[in-house]
Design a protein around this motif. Structure first.
Motif, short mmCIF file in Angstrom:
data_model
loop_
_atom_site.label_atom_id
_atom_site.label_comp_id
_atom_site.label_asym_id
_atom_site.label_seq_id
_atom_site.Cartn_x
_atom_site.Cartn_y
_atom_site.Cartn_z
N HIS A 41 0.86 -1.17 0.00
CA HIS A 41 0.00 0.00 0.00
C HIS A 41 0.90 1.23 0.00
O HIS A 41 1.95 1.21 0.62
CB HIS A 41 -0.87 -0.03 1.26
N LEU A 146 -0.45 13.04 2.59
CA LEU A 146 -1.53 13.94 2.15
C LEU A 146 -1.41 14.25 0.67
O LEU A 146 -2.05 15.17 0.17
CB LEU A 146 -1.51 15.24 2.97
N VAL A 148 1.29 15.28 -1.13
CA VAL A 148 2.28 16.26 -1.60
C VAL A 148 3.66 15.68 -1.38
O VAL A 148 4.02 15.33 -0.26
CB VAL A 148 2.14 17.59 -0.84
N THR A 150 6.56 17.18 -2.34
CA THR A 150 7.62 18.20 -2.33
C THR A 150 8.46 18.16 -1.06
O THR A 150 9.69 18.16 -1.15
CB THR A 150 6.99 19.59 -2.50
N TRP A 154 12.61 17.75 -0.80
CA TRP A 154 13.47 18.76 -0.19
C TRP A 154 14.23 18.18 0.99
O TRP A 154 15.43 18.42 1.17
CB TRP A 154 12.61 19.94 0.30
N ARG A 224 -6.34 19.84 7.62
CA ARG A 224 -6.35 18.39 7.62
C ARG A 224 -5.89 17.79 8.95
O ARG A 224 -6.34 16.72 9.32
CB ARG A 224 -5.43 17.86 6.52
N VAL B 34 9.90 22.13 -8.96
CA VAL B 34 9.53 22.54 -7.61
C VAL B 34 10.21 21.64 -6.58
O VAL B 34 10.63 22.09 -5.53
CB VAL B 34 8.00 22.50 -7.44
N HIS B 35 10.33 20.35 -6.92
CA HIS B 35 10.98 19.41 -6.00
C HIS B 35 12.49 19.58 -5.97
O HIS B 35 13.15 18.84 -5.25
CB HIS B 35 10.69 17.97 -6.45
N LEU B 36 13.05 20.46 -6.83
CA LEU B 36 14.50 20.61 -6.98
C LEU B 36 15.13 19.33 -7.52
O LEU B 36 16.20 18.92 -7.08
CB LEU B 36 15.16 21.00 -5.65
N ARG B 37 14.42 18.68 -8.44
CA ARG B 37 14.97 17.51 -9.11
C ARG B 37 15.17 17.87 -10.58
O ARG B 37 14.93 19.01 -10.98
CB ARG B 37 13.99 16.33 -9.06
N GLU B 208 -4.24 7.94 -3.04
CA GLU B 208 -3.55 6.65 -3.03
C GLU B 208 -3.17 6.21 -1.63
O GLU B 208 -3.02 5.02 -1.39
CB GLU B 208 -2.33 6.69 -3.94
N GLN B 209 -3.04 7.15 -0.70
CA GLN B 209 -2.67 6.73 0.65
C GLN B 209 -3.87 6.15 1.40
O GLN B 209 -3.72 5.55 2.44
CB GLN B 209 -2.10 7.90 1.45
N GLU B 210 -5.09 6.37 0.88
CA GLU B 210 -6.26 5.83 1.56
C GLU B 210 -6.82 4.62 0.82
O GLU B 210 -7.02 3.57 1.38
CB GLU B 210 -7.33 6.92 1.67
N VAL B 212 -5.75 3.28 -2.32
CA VAL B 212 -4.84 2.85 -3.38
C VAL B 212 -4.93 3.75 -4.62
O VAL B 212 -4.18 4.68 -4.74
CB VAL B 212 -5.06 1.39 -3.76
N ARG B 276 -0.55 21.62 -7.00
CA ARG B 276 -0.34 20.20 -6.69
C ARG B 276 0.90 19.99 -5.84
O ARG B 276 0.92 19.14 -4.96
CB ARG B 276 -0.21 19.41 -7.99
N ALA B 277 1.93 20.81 -6.12
CA ALA B 277 3.19 20.59 -5.40
C ALA B 277 3.17 21.15 -4.00
O ALA B 277 4.09 20.89 -3.23
CB ALA B 277 4.34 21.21 -6.19
N SER B 278 2.17 21.95 -3.64
CA SER B 278 2.27 22.62 -2.35
C SER B 278 1.04 22.49 -1.48
O SER B 278 1.07 22.94 -0.34
CB SER B 278 2.56 24.11 -2.57
N THR B 279 -0.05 21.89 -1.96
CA THR B 279 -1.26 21.87 -1.15
C THR B 279 -1.66 20.44 -0.82
O THR B 279 -1.89 19.65 -1.72
CB THR B 279 -2.42 22.54 -1.91
N PRO B 280 -1.73 20.10 0.47
CA PRO B 280 -2.16 18.77 0.85
C PRO B 280 -3.63 18.53 0.47
O PRO B 280 -4.39 19.48 0.36
CB PRO B 280 -2.00 18.76 2.37
N ARG B 281 -3.94 17.27 0.29
CA ARG B 281 -5.30 16.88 -0.09
C ARG B 281 -6.27 17.15 1.06
O ARG B 281 -5.92 16.95 2.22
CB ARG B 281 -5.28 15.40 -0.42
N ILE B 282 -7.48 17.61 0.74
CA ILE B 282 -8.44 17.83 1.82
C ILE B 282 -9.37 16.63 1.93
O ILE B 282 -9.33 15.73 1.11
CB ILE B 282 -9.21 19.16 1.65
#
Lengths: 389, 314
Positions: A41, A146, A148, A150, A154, A224, B34-37, B208-210, B212, B276-282
């Motif tokens: 998972h 959640l 993200v 990023t 970092w 959250r 944004v991830h510095l990759r 996906e964390q809840e 899949v 997408r790169a900076s806001t957690p899912r609600i």
């Protein structure tokens, strides 16, 4: 249990055979959905949570562990006093210095060996380096659940600098095997100190400002995680929480401060506590401890004394036993070490903080939404290697 | 140009494939930034062919249908979804002459087709016969229905303001004044678009964390590629509608119209990726509260405001 390959003829059994009984059977008869949150998972790691859900509400959570059991405590019995560190450090590879330090102090207590001052300071530097490395991954993992990624990226960049320093010191980046009974294994060279300073510099000057700007006080993150998985002060003590999770509930428990070991007694640092006891408070505790650890490393490097870094440790240690607690990155890690006068430990019992946190989790996950399960799970800041050992 | 040539090449199916690959590539590159990759790097110049390689990998994968799944529905769903979103593109004028059809009900048809998506995704979850897919399907219906009402109301605000549902006519009548008056409607429209197409931070159905991968869990290979393609095209179509309705479509100085259209779309996409790169899912309940208690009343108020403005302007 699930799919299995029968030994005769390799027939693949697809049909599931369920072994449910007692309370679980009752839950299934009530037409609740049982979700397997784990083993394979995206956010669980190598463990399984059986989650019973009624719509979006979680009714019951039952952790199923043992997927990374390596019998570390038993393996230690077949090692010599020095060699046992490679098993001890694998309790959790992310912060391996804390466990090695705890084991070494316990062994030194039984043998009556006094460690040189320089070794104490190097151990402090390494322990705090390990704590920073671990906390960085903890922060990334918390926001990672959640959706993200990023912060994790970092954090890994900042972590890389510390791993470079460990590599210069011991030749290994992760499983360093560098702290032994009797001191530390290698001389802290000028290059190591230089690398460590540059890593701390990177952390303080680049990572912390960049991270603060976006992910501390992030409104959606607060939405959250605030008020989720709340554990009041009394309850936290009752459940036996450990580490950042305990301090986030307002209990100022820190072995480094309460029972100073290595060089912590001579250094000036703060025990981070929060009163709220929710997932966000736990996240902030990890964050502020990270900043404190960077300060500790600077102090320890400034106060690094001259002299020997390792003393002779006897091959045969007289019979005796010792119990030592260390403040590991994920909480208070206890070592109960017994010697029967042989060339290696007779028995080692490790008291793991993640294991304590894990069994507090089903209590916290009652009547929450399904979406809160990963948040609470990640906020408890557990390491799977440490749970199973 | 003949309409059927347009439907095959530009702005038709081939164009959609190119858009899919480009957006996918850009998303990965901007996120990596944004991830510095570095992001995709080795396949082709600057890794441009990486997404193409990934899609071809998906095409050659085995066609797996779970034994308990409803086979007909399960294999049909991706194509139904793709046809529905591909039909959206037919009504978008990318420049003065590059559109497939233009009717007097363009906006209505687009919105109606978007409203038709939740059942498709729900059946995708239902037909999979998997717990995660089922929960994902339920979540998708919940979320899209709450998002579509603000979407309709804010899109209709523009229609009321310009007095037409025809996209071309809306573009021709657009002006700076219109842009400023419709700014609130634009913001509501973009937010509702993110909700309807379940982009982060509203990617609850495929969290996906809840669960899949939500209703996409059981899909693999070609079916998966088509479903993801249709989700991306849906977002692309809705952003195109946003550009047409609120940002003046292909209008702009010096450069040709089509370039302006894509510059505007690019701006919206960069916004999406940075969010997408900076806001957690609600959470689902938070989303429902936000949709029904904040976004829908705001959209209604905005519609009333536009009607008021319209009364004084005309």
């Amino acid at each position: 249990m699930g799919n299995s390959i029968s030994l005769a003829g390799y027939t693949f059994v697809v049909e599931e055979t369920k072994e449910v009984s007692g309370e679980d059977l009752g839950l299934l008869q009530e037409k609740l959905l049982q979700l397997n949150w784990g083993v394979q998972h995206p956010a669980s790691g190598p463990m399984r949570l059986k989650v019973w859900v009624d719509g979006d509400e979680v009714v019951k959570v039952d952790p199923d562990i043992g997927y990374v059991l390596r019998l570390l405590e038993k393996l230690v019995e077949y090692r010599t006093w020095q060699n046992a560190i490679v098993n001890v450090e694998r309790a959790c590879f992310i912060d391996n210095f804390g466990t090695m330090t705890g084991y070494s102090i316990a062994a030194e207590k039984i043998a009556g060996v006094e460690v040189p001052k320089k070794a104490d300071y190097v151990r402090t530097i390494l322990c705090e380096g390990g704590r920073i490395v671990s906390h960085l991954i903890g922060l990334g993992g918390f926001i990672g659940v959640l959706g993200v990624h990023t912060p994790m990226q970092w954090a890994l960049i900042a972590r890389e600098k510390f791993l470079d320093a460990f590599e210069v010191y011991s030749g290994q980046r992760i499983a360093t095997a560098s702290i032994v009974p009797g001191g530390v294994r290698y001389e802290p060279t000028g290059k190591f100190i230089e690398k460590m300073i540059s890593a701390v510099d990177f952390l303080e000057k680049e990572f912390i400002p960049r991270y603060t700007e976006v992910f501390i006080d992030n409104p959606t993150l607060k939405l959250r995680s605030q008020g989720i998985g709340v554990v009041p002060k009394e309850k936290a003590v009752e459940l036996g929480l450990a580490g950042p999770a305990l301090r986030a509930s307002g209990v100022a428990s820190d072995v480094r401060k309460d029972y100073p070991y290595t060089a912590y007694g001579e250094l000036d640092f703060r025990v981070v506590t929060k009163e709220e006891g929710d997932a966000y408070a736990r996240y902030l505790v990890i964050w502020e401890e990270l900043i404190e650890s960077a300060k500790i490393i600077r102090q320890a490097i400034e106060g690094l004394p001259e002299g020997e870094w390792r003393t002779k440790f006897p091959i045969k240690v007289p019979p005796g036993e010792a119990y030592v607690n260390v403040e590991w990155a994920r909480g208070c890690f206890g070592f109960h070490l017994i010697s029967d006068g042989g060339t290696g430990p007779y028995r080692l019992k490790m008291r793991a903080p993640s294991f304590a946190n894990l069994w507090a989790m089903p209590e916290m996950m009652k009547n929450v939404k399904l979406a809160d399960v990963p948040v609470i799970f990640a906020s408890l800041y557990m390491c799977h290697g440490d749970i199973d050992r | 140009m003949e309409a059927w040539i347009k439907a095959i090449f530009f702005p038709g199916f081939l164009f959609l494939l190119v858009v899919f690959l480009t957006i996918f590539y850009m998303e990965r590159k901007i996120l990596a930034d944004v991830h510095l990759r570095t992001g995709p790097y080795y396949v082709g110049k600057w890794g441009i062919l990486q997404t193409t390689a990934d899609v071809f990998k998906l095409l050659q994968k085995e066609f797996i249908i779970q034994r308990r799944a409803n086979k007909l529905l399960f294999s049909l769903i991706p194509f139904v979804a793709f046809l529905m979103v591909a039909a959206l593109i037919a009504f978008i004028p990318f420049s003065e002459h590059s559109y497939i059809v233009s009717t007097s009900f363009d906006l209505l048809i687009v919105l109606a087709l978007v409203t038709g998506m939740p059942p498709v995704f729900f059946y995708a979850g239902w037909a999979s016969k998997s717990k995660y897919s089922f929960i994902g399907g339920l979540r998708v219906v919940n979320q899209m229905i709450s998002g579509e009402i603000p979407l309709w109301l804010s899109a209709l605000a523009a229609a009321v303001f310009y007095g037409t549902l025809n996209h071309l006519q809306i573009v021709h009548e657009s002006s700076w004044l219109g842009f400023f008056i419709l700014l609130p409607a634009f913001l509501i429209f973009v937010t509702a678009t993110l909700i309807v197409t379940d982009r982060p931070p509203f990617d609850i159905p495929e969290a996906e964390q809840e669960i899949v991968y939500g209703f996409l869990t059981e899909f693999g290979g070609f079916n998966y590629a088509i479903l993801v393609l249709s989700k991306l095209i849906e977002l692309f179509a809705l952003y195109s509608v946003a550009v047409v309705l609120f940002l003046g479509g292909f209008k702009g100085p010096v450069l040709p119209g089509i370039v302006w259209f894509f510059i505007k779309i690019l701006g919206l996409y960069v916004f999406t990726f940075v969010v997408r790169a900076s806001t957690p899912r609600i959470r689902m309940d938070q989303l429902l509260r936000f949709c029904w208690k904040v976004l829908t009343p705001l959209a209604l108020l905005n519609l009333a405001f536009i009607i008021l403005v319209k009364m004084f302007i005309s």
